[in-house]
Design an enzyme around this catalytic site. Structure first.
Site, mmCIF file in Angstrom:
data_model
loop_
_atom_site.group_PDB
_atom_site.id
_atom_site.type_symbol
_atom_site.label_atom_id
_atom_site.label_comp_id
_atom_site.label_asym_id
_atom_site.label_seq_id
_atom_site.Cartn_x
_atom_site.Cartn_y
_atom_site.Cartn_z
ATOM 1 N N SER A 1 -58.469 0.131 114.533
ATOM 2 C CA SER A 1 -58.892 -0.552 116.184
ATOM 3 C C SER A 1 -59.924 -1.393 116.152
ATOM 4 C CB SER A 1 -58.987 0.410 116.905
ATOM 5 O OG SER A 1 -58.989 0.017 118.525
ATOM 6 N N ASN A 2 -60.555 -1.743 116.626
ATOM 7 C CA ASN A 2 -61.704 -2.908 116.825
ATOM 8 C C ASN A 2 -62.704 -2.397 118.045
ATOM 9 O OD1 ASN A 2 -61.109 -4.153 119.516
ATOM 10 N ND2 ASN A 2 -59.313 -4.731 118.258
ATOM 11 N N ARG A 3 -63.995 -3.118 118.178
ATOM 12 C CA ARG A 3 -65.003 -2.650 118.934
ATOM 13 C C ARG A 3 -64.963 -3.192 120.366
ATOM 14 N NH1 ARG A 3 -69.571 -1.218 115.680
ATOM 15 N NH2 ARG A 3 -70.747 -1.619 117.223
ATOM 16 N N ALA B 1 -58.104 -7.654 122.842
ATOM 17 C CA ALA B 1 -58.559 -7.980 121.525
ATOM 18 C C ALA B 1 -57.505 -7.125 120.960
ATOM 19 C CB ALA B 1 -59.719 -7.173 121.222
#
Ligand code: C5P
Length: 215
Positions: free
Chosen positions: A21-23, A88
């Site tokens: 995943s991402n932030r 995102a």
């Protein structure tokens, strides 16, 4: 008007307990959904996992993966007048999800990744969306040039671009500083809270919609 907003990160499963995943916190997308609703519009928020409360009066469709987000968007975009893609979305996903939890049996582990569907990039052609299309772009250099290239490639009417190399804005922050990249000009916006910026962005998007679609 019916407005679609995508928000948050996606989660791409590696095995039953792990994911890529991402932030992304989802804050910008949730603030945009709330601001469109506040301006009197009917909003569908398609969101990856976040810790945020769903804004009052906003229809909510939670998803996990990029593929799920694409399915949700393609199912609903037909009745939308404006679509804002603030999510995102992970660019890559594991080629296969392991059925069982991966064991740490060797010193190295190689994951094969494949590209996720480009949801924004398929809105115009594959999904036939004819309304006002707004994308986001996080860049670390040549902000305007890269964002304008994205605008053309993905058939957008506007790209909201931010320089993620600047400290204290963007991912995981309550503040953002963006440049609005239109086909023929740029409009830099001053640094602001995501809450205030969302209201300014909604005004700019509605103005653009009325200019383009005279409705
Ligand atoms: O190409 P890039 O990922 O920088 O484009 C960012 C924009 O495209 C954002 O609006 C994001 O929501 C959207 N996007 C998407 N599907 C993807 C990747 C990005 O809709 N797979």
């Amino acid at each position: 008007m019916n407005v679609l907003v995508t928000a948050g990160p996606t989660r791409e499963p590696i095995d039953p307990v792990r994911f890529l995943s991402n932030r992304s916190s989802g804050k910008m997308g949730y603030e945009l959904a709330a601001a469109f609703q506040h301006a009197g519009h009917t909003v569908l928020l398609v969101s990856g996992p976040t810790t945020l409360d769903v804004p009052d009066g906003v229809d909510f469709l939670p998803v996990e993966t990029a593929t799920e987000m694409q399915e949700a968007v393609s199912h609903h975009i037909g009745r939308m007048r404006i679509a804002v893609f603030a999510a995102a979305v992970a660019d890559y996903t594991p080629a296969a999800k392991a059925a069982e939890k991966l064991k740490k049996s060797s010193d190295t582990l190689t994951l094969e990744l494949v590209k996720t569907p480009d949801i924004l990039g398929s809105a115009r052609m594959a999904m036939g969306f004819t309304g006002t299309l707004v994308g986001f772009a996080a860049e670390t250099e040549k902000l305007s040039a890269h964002a304008r290239d994205k605008l053309v490639r993905k058939g957008c009417d506007l790209i909201v671009a931010n320089d993620v190399s600047k400290p204290g804005i963007g991912f995981d922050s309550n503040f953002n500083e963006v440049t609005l990249v239109y086909p023929d000009h740029d409009a830099p916006m001053p640094r602001a809270s995501k809450h205030d910026l969302a209201h300014q962005l909604v005004q700019a998007i509605l103005e653009l919609h009325h200019t383009l679609r005279q409705s």
